[in-house]
Design a protein around this motif. Structure first.
Motif, PDB file in Angstrom:
ATOM      1  N   LEU A 106       0.828  -1.205   0.000  1.00 26.29           N
ATOM      2  CA  LEU A 106       0.000   0.000   0.000  1.00 26.29           C
ATOM      3  C   LEU A 106       0.860   1.252   0.000  1.00 26.29           C
ATOM      4  CD1 LEU A 106      -2.728   1.460   0.277  1.00 26.29           C
ATOM      5  CD2 LEU A 106      -2.563   1.124   2.746  1.00 26.29           C
ATOM      6  N   PHE A 107       1.912   1.237   0.797  1.00 28.43           N
ATOM      7  CA  PHE A 107       2.844   2.367   0.852  1.00 28.43           C
ATOM      8  C   PHE A 107       3.383   2.691  -0.538  1.00 28.43           C
ATOM      9  CE2 PHE A 107       7.365   3.645   1.276  1.00 28.43           C
ATOM     10  CZ  PHE A 107       7.184   4.880   1.885  1.00 28.43           C
ATOM     11  N   TYR A 108       3.810   1.669  -1.278  1.00 32.59           N
ATOM     12  CA  TYR A 108       4.383   1.906  -2.600  1.00 32.59           C
ATOM     13  C   TYR A 108       3.321   2.182  -3.647  1.00 32.59           C
ATOM     14  CZ  TYR A 108       9.001   0.999  -0.868  1.00 32.59           C
ATOM     15  OH  TYR A 108      10.179   1.114  -0.172  1.00 32.59           O
ATOM     16  N   THR A 109       2.108   1.694  -3.450  1.00 33.42           N
ATOM     17  CA  THR A 109       1.025   2.022  -4.367  1.00 33.42           C
ATOM     18  C   THR A 109       0.652   3.501  -4.235  1.00 33.42           C
ATOM     19  OG1 THR A 109       0.141  -0.231  -4.226  1.00 33.42           O
ATOM     20  CG2 THR A 109      -1.341   1.470  -5.048  1.00 33.42           C
ATOM     21  N   LEU A 110       0.521   3.962  -3.010  1.00 33.38           N
ATOM     22  CA  LEU A 110       0.168   5.369  -2.789  1.00 33.38           C
ATOM     23  C   LEU A 110       1.290   6.305  -3.220  1.00 33.38           C
ATOM     24  CD1 LEU A 110      -1.593   5.207   0.711  1.00 33.38           C
ATOM     25  CD2 LEU A 110      -2.593   5.048  -1.578  1.00 33.38           C
ATOM     26  N   GLU A 111       2.503   5.798  -3.190  1.00 34.14           N
ATOM     27  CA  GLU A 111       3.657   6.615  -3.571  1.00 34.14           C
ATOM     28  C   GLU A 111       3.844   6.671  -5.079  1.00 34.14           C
ATOM     29  OE1 GLU A 111       7.690   5.135  -3.110  1.00 34.14           O
ATOM     30  OE2 GLU A 111       8.141   6.799  -1.789  1.00 34.14           O
ATOM     31  N   SER A 112       3.158   5.803  -5.800  1.00 31.72           N
ATOM     32  CA  SER A 112       3.363   5.702  -7.242  1.00 31.72           C
ATOM     33  C   SER A 112       2.963   6.990  -7.945  1.00 31.72           C
ATOM     34  CB  SER A 112       2.550   4.537  -7.812  1.00 31.72           C
ATOM     35  OG  SER A 112       1.166   4.789  -7.709  1.00 31.72           O
ATOM     36  N   GLU A 113       3.507   7.168  -9.122  1.00 33.67           N
ATOM     37  CA  GLU A 113       3.295   8.392  -9.883  1.00 33.67           C
ATOM     38  C   GLU A 113       1.828   8.615 -10.195  1.00 33.67           C
ATOM     39  OE1 GLU A 113       4.649  10.283 -14.204  1.00 33.67           O
ATOM     40  OE2 GLU A 113       5.535   8.422 -13.451  1.00 33.67           O
ATOM     41  N   GLU A 114       1.100   7.521 -10.500  1.00 36.28           N
ATOM     42  CA  GLU A 114      -0.302   7.670 -10.860  1.00 36.28           C
ATOM     43  C   GLU A 114      -1.154   8.164  -9.704  1.00 36.28           C
ATOM     44  OE1 GLU A 114       1.574   5.144 -11.468  1.00 36.28           O
ATOM     45  OE2 GLU A 114       1.521   4.643 -13.604  1.00 36.28           O
ATOM     46  N   PHE A 115      -0.851   7.665  -8.496  1.00 33.24           N
ATOM     47  CA  PHE A 115      -1.647   8.105  -7.349  1.00 33.24           C
ATOM     48  C   PHE A 115      -1.288   9.523  -6.948  1.00 33.24           C
ATOM     49  CE2 PHE A 115      -4.690   6.094  -4.565  1.00 33.24           C
ATOM     50  CZ  PHE A 115      -4.852   7.051  -3.583  1.00 33.24           C
TER      51      PHE A 115
END
Length: 389
Positions: A106-115
C-alpha cells in the motif's frame, strides 16, 4: 476510468494490476459493484497481493447506466467524495500478513506516480467481517480518515447505493519477498524478487515518522525477547531472558503484542542489538532492528526451519545487514500441547505440522546461548569473557 496499470502479473512482479475508477458504486440490493460507463479492461482486478488464499481476491463489476430502470430499487445514494484505495487482506488477525501483504505494498502504491501522493486519500478495505486489531495504528497512518470496511457498508439499508468518487483498486507487488504456499508451489521466497533493504527501510522510516517516534539510540547494548501469551509460548522465557542477560552482560526486554503498544514495541526494537522469539507473526517487526543487529528465530518440535522462512528471507534481503540464526527444538519431551494451542479444533483434524506449530516449548537454554556465542553479540557485549574460558 482514469488509468489502469499492469496486466495482472504473478505475485512479486511489478506489473500486478492496479486500476483507478471514478464513480464506482456498490449496490447493497444486488451485492455487486456497478460502473456507469464502459471501460476497456477486463471486468476483474486483483484486490490482494496474496493469490489463492480463499479470500475476496477479485473485484468484479457490472457496467450499467445510472438511468437504467434496474436501479429503481435504490432509494438512497451515499456518495463518498475524495480519494480511496481499495484492497483485501488475508482473513486473520496477523501482523506479519498485514505488514508484508498489505501495508508495504500500500505504501508503494500510494507513492506511485499515478496516485500522485495525494495526502487527502482515504481507504476502503474489501473483505468479510474482519478485524485489524493487530495493526490498527499502522493502517491509520495511510489515510486521513478511519478505514471503511464492507461490513460497515452492509449495515446500511438494503436499498442503498454507495458510490466512491475516485477509487484506486489493487496493490503494487514490487515489495513482496515471500509467498505463503496458497498456490501450487510450496511456501517460500518469491522467485525473481527484486526487494532490497531500501524497500523495507523506506517503509519503516515512514512508520516511525508518522507514529511520531524518534528513537535515541545510545551505546547501551540490549536485546528483545518476543513473548507470546496465548499459544506457541516459551514456557521458560523468564529463565531464558535471565541467562542471556547474565552470560552476555546485557539487558533483555520482553515485548508482547498482548501487553505492549505497537508504537512502544517499534521504538524499543529500533535501538536493540538483538531480538529472539519463537516463529510467529511478531517477528515481522524485526524489520525495525537497526543495521548490524541479530535475529534468532526459534522453532517448536517437529517444525523444519527450512520450510517456514519469511523472517530469514527478510533478514537476508540485500542490504538489510541483519545477522540471522535459528534454533530448533529437537526434544519432544520439551514440547507441550495446551488448551490454547489450537482453539476449538480437534487434534485429529489437523495436519501434523499445523498441530506441532502451536505447541508450547521449554527452550534448551544452553543450546540457545551456544548459538548466540557464534554471533557478533559476543563482540558487542561489555566485559564478555573469552570464548576459551
Amino acid at each position: 476510468m482514469e488509468w489502469c496499470k499492469g496486466n495482472g502479473g504473478a505475485i512479486g512482479e511489478t506489473d500486478a494490476r492496479v486500476c483507478n475508477f471514478r464513480n464506482l458504486c456498490y449496490s447493497n440490493f444486488y451485492k455487486m459493484f456497478l460502473l456507469d460507463k464502459p471501460v476497456l479492461v477486463k471486468h476483474v482486478v486483483h484486490l490482494a497481493t496474496v493469490i489463492g488464499a480463499g479470500i475476496g481476491n477479485m473485484l468484479s463489476y457490472y457496467e450499467i447506466p445510472m438511468d437504467n430502470p434496474v436501479l429503481k430499487n435504490h432509494l438512497y445514494i451515499n456518495y463518498k467524495r475524495g480519494n480511496y484505495a481499495m484492497f483485501s487482506r488475508i482473513p486473520t488477525n496477523n501482523i506479519a500478513h498485514d505488514i508484508h501483504d498489505v501495508l508495504i505494498p500500500l505504501f508503494y502504491t500510494l507513492e506511485s506516480e499515478e496516485f500522485n501522493k495525494r495526502p487527502s486519500h482515504t481507504l476502503i478495505f474489501w473483505f468479510e467481517d474482519l478485524q485489524i486489531e493487530s495493526a490498527t495504528e499502522l493502517y491509520n497512518l495511510f489515510s486521513r480518515d478511519p478505514p471503511i470496511t464492507d461490513l460497515q457498508i452492509s449495515f446500511q439499508p438494503k436499498e442503498t447505493l454507495t458510490c466512491f468518487e475516485n477509487v484506486t483498486v489493487g496493490l503494487l507487488t514490487k515489495s513482496i519477498w515471500y509467498q505463503w504456499g496458497f498456490l501450487l508451489e510450496p511456501e517460500g521466497p518469491v522467485r525473481k524478487a527484486n526487494v532490497t533493504s531500501q524497500h523495507i527501510r523506506k517503509f519503516t522510516e515512514y512508520v516511525k515518522k508518522h507514529l511520531r517516534l524518534a528513537p535515541r539510540c545510545t551505546e547501551n547494548v540490549y536485546g528483545i525477547l518476543f513473548s507470546r501469551k496465548i499459544n506457541r509460548k516459551i514456557l521458560n522465557e523468564k529463565e531464558l531472558a535471565s541467562a542471556i542477560a547474565e552470560n552476555f552482560h546485557t539487558k533483555v526486554v520482553e515485548l508482547s503484542m498482548e501487553s505492549d503498544t505497537l508504537p512502544y514495541i517499534i521504538e524499543t526494537i529500533s535501538c536493540a542489538k538483538f531480538a529472539l522469539g519463537i516463529h510467529g507473526a511478531m517477528l515481522i517487526l524485526a524489520m525495525f532492528l537497526p543495521p548490524s543487529s541479530i535475529l534468532l528465530e526459534m522453532y517448536p518440535f517437529g517444525i523444519n526451519p527450512d520450510h517456514l522462512t519469511p523472517y530469514k528471507t527478510m533478514a537476508f534481503l540485500p542490504g538489510m545487514n541483519i545477522e540471522y540464526v535459528a534454533w530448533q527444538n529437537m526434544n519432544s519431551s520439551m514440547s507441550f500441547f495446551s488448551k490454547n494451542s489450537v482453539r476449538k479444533i480437534p487434534r485429529e483434524s489437523l495436519a501434523e505440522m499445523k498441530f506441532r506449530l502451536y505447541h508450547d516449548t521449554i527452550v534448551n537454554i544452553s543450546e540457545v546461548l551456544g548459538i548466540l556465542r557464534t554471533t557478533s553479540l559476543v563482540a558487542s557485549s561489555p566485559e564478555y569473557p573469552s570464548k576459551d574460558l
